[in-house]
Enzyme design. Sequence first.
Site, short mmCIF file in Angstrom:
data_model
loop_
_atom_site.label_atom_id
_atom_site.label_comp_id
_atom_site.label_asym_id
_atom_site.label_seq_id
_atom_site.Cartn_x
_atom_site.Cartn_y
_atom_site.Cartn_z
N LYS A 152 45.25 34.46 50.42
CA LYS A 152 45.11 33.55 49.29
C LYS A 152 45.78 34.14 48.06
CE LYS A 152 41.79 30.27 47.35
NZ LYS A 152 42.55 29.07 47.75
N ARG A 205 36.41 35.91 52.44
CA ARG A 205 37.85 35.62 52.44
C ARG A 205 38.58 36.46 51.40
NH1 ARG A 205 39.76 29.50 51.62
NH2 ARG A 205 39.03 29.94 49.50
N GLU A 221 48.80 22.00 56.39
CA GLU A 221 47.60 21.81 55.55
C GLU A 221 48.02 21.15 54.26
OE1 GLU A 221 46.00 25.71 54.62
OE2 GLU A 221 48.02 26.52 54.48
N TYR A 234 43.34 35.30 44.69
CA TYR A 234 42.39 34.52 43.91
C TYR A 234 41.41 33.79 44.82
CZ TYR A 234 44.57 29.97 44.98
OH TYR A 234 45.04 28.85 45.61
N ARG A 241 57.64 48.73 36.44
CA ARG A 241 58.11 47.53 37.12
C ARG A 241 58.96 47.87 38.34
NH1 ARG A 241 61.36 44.21 38.99
NH2 ARG A 241 60.80 42.00 39.18
#
Length: 283
Positions: free
Chosen positions: A147, A51, A179, A32, A100
């Site tokens: 991310k 990114r 962070e 995301y 799955r």
Amino acid sequence: MNIAYLNGAFLPLADARISVLDRGFLFAEAIYEVAAVIDGRLIDSASHLARLERSVAAIDLPLPLPPAQIEAAQKELVRRNGVTQGLVYLQVTRGADITRDFLPPEGLEPTLFMFVQDKDFLNAPGARDGIAVATMADQRWARRDIKSTGLLAQVMAKRAASAAGAQEAWMVEDGFVTEGASSTAFILTDEGVVTRPYSRQVLAGCTGLALTALAQESGIAIVRRPFTVAEALAAHEAFIASASTLCQSVVRIDGQKIGDGRPGPVAMRLRELYIDFARRTAV
């Protein structure tokens, strides 16, 4: 009416539907990005898209559209929703897989979903008064430079910080701050602005990257090294950077005042510089 984007279509957010078999839902196999909007235009778009490309490449996930077309869709989404100040959320997943299985079959069509949120971060109370952070053990996985939507550790950290009366969590590993749960961490010492170097241990923050460049241009020294919680408590200033907060002073860490307990002049100056940069370079 809030309009969303889903796989090439603009539609009411309430009508957006993604399969429960989507691998983003079942495995958090999804990337995301969150980009800020000021004056109806995207901020740091090139940095966020770069990114995004790095993150999807790291998990071998093809983008369903070239970055330029994704940016065009984001702009159209902002226009259709009439957003002047806020955020655009973007998520791309591997797609739906009826088996799955941990190993997906070949040829899955990725899912691309976007929506917007109004957010007045230019006049946020935290920008005026500063925020408090709480430190806690970093429980995340080893590839923090990706991310990923797998944010359970960050959610837990945010909840713990909130329970402690703080607005952000600073993750700590081996005594050093990595962070924030959703931000890049900075302190100001006699050396200059100290922040951790980019590696697999931290996410390369787009806002933080622009902020450090602006600091250097204005003659403020940037020192890229890890710092300890003790150093942060003794710092002249502390602050965070992210797309949803821009730059905000940290005035308390674990209940202890930083400096005089008020937003510091360097962080406030960097915030001004970033907002000016954002407006000059927005698309």
